[in-house]
Design a protein around this motif. Sequence first.
Motif, PDB file in Angstrom:
ATOM      1  N   LEU A 170      -1.754   6.340   0.176  1.00  0.00           N
ATOM      2  CA  LEU A 170      -2.828   5.667   0.911  1.00  0.00           C
ATOM      3  C   LEU A 170      -4.188   6.248   0.536  1.00  0.00           C
ATOM      4  O   LEU A 170      -5.167   5.504   0.410  1.00  0.00           O
ATOM      5  CB  LEU A 170      -2.591   5.791   2.420  1.00  0.00           C
ATOM      6  N   SER A 171      -4.265   7.547   0.340  1.00  0.00           N
ATOM      7  CA  SER A 171      -5.524   8.164  -0.071  1.00  0.00           C
ATOM      8  C   SER A 171      -6.008   7.599  -1.398  1.00  0.00           C
ATOM      9  O   SER A 171      -7.210   7.361  -1.592  1.00  0.00           O
ATOM     10  CB  SER A 171      -5.360   9.684  -0.184  1.00  0.00           C
ATOM     11  N   THR A 172      -5.072   7.354  -2.300  1.00  0.00           N
ATOM     12  CA  THR A 172      -5.429   6.828  -3.623  1.00  0.00           C
ATOM     13  C   THR A 172      -5.959   5.408  -3.536  1.00  0.00           C
ATOM     14  O   THR A 172      -7.021   5.092  -4.086  1.00  0.00           O
ATOM     15  CB  THR A 172      -4.207   6.861  -4.553  1.00  0.00           C
ATOM     16  N   VAL A 173      -5.230   4.531  -2.832  1.00  0.00           N
ATOM     17  CA  VAL A 173      -5.675   3.135  -2.763  1.00  0.00           C
ATOM     18  C   VAL A 173      -6.969   3.019  -1.947  1.00  0.00           C
ATOM     19  O   VAL A 173      -7.815   2.155  -2.219  1.00  0.00           O
ATOM     20  CB  VAL A 173      -4.581   2.218  -2.184  1.00  0.00           C
ATOM     21  N   PHE A 212     -10.460   1.353  -3.347  1.00  0.00           N
ATOM     22  CA  PHE A 212     -11.167   0.315  -2.596  1.00  0.00           C
ATOM     23  C   PHE A 212     -12.625   0.710  -2.359  1.00  0.00           C
ATOM     24  O   PHE A 212     -13.534  -0.116  -2.500  1.00  0.00           O
ATOM     25  CB  PHE A 212     -10.462   0.085  -1.260  1.00  0.00           C
ATOM     26  N   LEU A 213     -12.841   1.964  -2.018  1.00  0.00           N
ATOM     27  CA  LEU A 213     -14.198   2.445  -1.767  1.00  0.00           C
ATOM     28  C   LEU A 213     -15.071   2.275  -3.004  1.00  0.00           C
ATOM     29  O   LEU A 213     -16.233   1.861  -2.910  1.00  0.00           O
ATOM     30  CB  LEU A 213     -14.159   3.913  -1.346  1.00  0.00           C
ATOM     31  N   VAL A 214     -14.535   2.572  -4.168  1.00  0.00           N
ATOM     32  CA  VAL A 214     -15.281   2.424  -5.419  1.00  0.00           C
ATOM     33  C   VAL A 214     -15.659   0.957  -5.642  1.00  0.00           C
ATOM     34  O   VAL A 214     -16.757   0.648  -6.118  1.00  0.00           O
ATOM     35  CB  VAL A 214     -14.449   2.953  -6.604  1.00  0.00           C
ATOM     36  N   LEU A 236      -5.006  -3.713   1.542  1.00  0.00           N
ATOM     37  CA  LEU A 236      -5.196  -2.341   2.021  1.00  0.00           C
ATOM     38  C   LEU A 236      -4.754  -2.222   3.479  1.00  0.00           C
ATOM     39  O   LEU A 236      -4.154  -1.217   3.873  1.00  0.00           O
ATOM     40  CB  LEU A 236      -6.655  -1.923   1.873  1.00  0.00           C
ATOM     41  N   ILE A 237      -5.016  -3.250   4.253  1.00  0.00           N
ATOM     42  CA  ILE A 237      -4.554  -3.253   5.651  1.00  0.00           C
ATOM     43  C   ILE A 237      -3.040  -3.196   5.707  1.00  0.00           C
ATOM     44  O   ILE A 237      -2.452  -2.436   6.489  1.00  0.00           O
ATOM     45  CB  ILE A 237      -5.062  -4.515   6.378  1.00  0.00           C
ATOM     46  N   ASP A 271       5.544  -2.162  -2.919  1.00  0.00           N
ATOM     47  CA  ASP A 271       5.375  -3.565  -3.343  1.00  0.00           C
ATOM     48  C   ASP A 271       3.930  -4.001  -3.166  1.00  0.00           C
ATOM     49  O   ASP A 271       3.341  -4.649  -4.043  1.00  0.00           O
ATOM     50  CB  ASP A 271       6.294  -4.478  -2.526  1.00  0.00           C
ATOM     51  N   TYR A 272       3.351  -3.633  -2.032  1.00  0.00           N
ATOM     52  CA  TYR A 272       1.946  -3.980  -1.789  1.00  0.00           C
ATOM     53  C   TYR A 272       1.022  -3.258  -2.766  1.00  0.00           C
ATOM     54  O   TYR A 272       0.018  -3.829  -3.223  1.00  0.00           O
ATOM     55  CB  TYR A 272       1.554  -3.620  -0.355  1.00  0.00           C
ATOM     56  N   ILE A 273       1.336  -2.028  -3.099  1.00  0.00           N
ATOM     57  CA  ILE A 273       0.489  -1.280  -4.025  1.00  0.00           C
ATOM     58  C   ILE A 273       0.498  -1.921  -5.411  1.00  0.00           C
ATOM     59  O   ILE A 273      -0.536  -1.975  -6.090  1.00  0.00           O
ATOM     60  CB  ILE A 273       0.936   0.202  -4.095  1.00  0.00           C
ATOM     61  N   ARG A 274       1.651  -2.432  -5.841  1.00  0.00           N
ATOM     62  CA  ARG A 274       1.699  -3.138  -7.129  1.00  0.00           C
ATOM     63  C   ARG A 274       0.815  -4.385  -7.104  1.00  0.00           C
ATOM     64  O   ARG A 274       0.092  -4.680  -8.073  1.00  0.00           O
ATOM     65  CB  ARG A 274       3.143  -3.505  -7.465  1.00  0.00           C
ATOM     66  N   LYS A 275       0.861  -5.122  -6.005  1.00  0.00           N
ATOM     67  CA  LYS A 275      -0.004  -6.299  -5.875  1.00  0.00           C
ATOM     68  C   LYS A 275      -1.474  -5.879  -5.820  1.00  0.00           C
ATOM     69  O   LYS A 275      -2.351  -6.553  -6.386  1.00  0.00           O
ATOM     70  CB  LYS A 275       0.364  -7.072  -4.607  1.00  0.00           C
ATOM     71  N   TYR A 276      -1.725  -4.799  -5.152  1.00  0.00           N
ATOM     72  CA  TYR A 276      -3.082  -4.265  -5.015  1.00  0.00           C
ATOM     73  C   TYR A 276      -3.671  -3.919  -6.378  1.00  0.00           C
ATOM     74  O   TYR A 276      -4.841  -4.211  -6.664  1.00  0.00           O
ATOM     75  CB  TYR A 276      -3.011  -3.029  -4.126  1.00  0.00           C
ATOM     76  N   ALA A 277      -2.848  -3.300  -7.235  1.00  0.00           N
ATOM     77  CA  ALA A 277      -3.307  -2.934  -8.577  1.00  0.00           C
ATOM     78  C   ALA A 277      -3.670  -4.174  -9.385  1.00  0.00           C
ATOM     79  O   ALA A 277      -4.657  -4.189 -10.128  1.00  0.00           O
ATOM     80  CB  ALA A 277      -2.226  -2.121  -9.296  1.00  0.00           C
TER      81      ALA A 277
END
Length: 215
Positions: A29-32, A36-38, A112-113, A91-97
Motif C-alpha cells: 500500500l505504501s508503494t501504490v 499515486f501521489l507522484v 487505490l481505494i 489483482d487490483y495492483i496489477r490493474k493499477y499498474a
Amino acid sequence: MAVNEALARDRGIDLDDPKLALRIAAERLSTVRYVFLVQIEDGIATAAQRASLEYADAVLIGWPENDAPDVVDLDEQQQAQVAEHMRIMEDYIRKYAAMERDGDIDGMTDTLIRITERVAEIRRLYQPDFLLPTFAEIRRVVQQEWDEDMGKIDPKEPDPTAEEIEEQTESADKQQQEIAEQSEQSQQSGQPEQPGRSGRQTHAGRHGENPGGKA
C-alpha cells in the motif's frame, strides 16, 4: 522460488512468520500510495483524489510491528481470509499498474481505494482493537474541506443583502416617479415627451438599475 526465498532471508524476512502478510500489505500500500501521489502532485487534486490518498494514509498510520502486543495470532480460517484479501489486493495492483501506464488517473483513484480496503481488512484481522475509519467517513470530511478551499480560490459573488435590495427598490421607485412627473409636465406644457430618454429610464426603472448596470 528458491532464489526468492534466499533473497528474502538475506533481507531479514522470515517466510515462515505467520504475520508476514501484515508487513507485506503495508509495504504494498505504501508503494501504490507513493505512485499515486507522484501522479497528482503537479495539479490541484480533486476531492475524490484527496479522499483516496487520505484513506490510504489513515489505514497506514501507526502501522504495528509484527510483535506488537495488540497484534494477535490468527486461526486457520482467519489466515485463509488474509490470503484471500492478499490475492484480491494483488489483482487490483496489477490493474493499477496498467492504469498508471495509460495515464488513467480516475481509474487509479478508484483502484487505490479498493487496494486500501483490502489492506484495512488485513489490519483489522491482525489488530482487531485498532479503530480504522471507513472511506465514506474520510470522503465526507475531505469533501467539506475541498469545498471550503475551492471557495477561497474561486469565491462566488455574494447574494445581495436585504438592505441592498431595499436600496435598489427605492432607487427604482424614485426613477419611476421622476419619469411620471416629467411626463405630466410635458403634457401640461404641450411639449412632446423625449422618447429616447424616457424609454431608457423606464427600462432601468423596471429592472431596478441604472443604464450603467449598477443599482
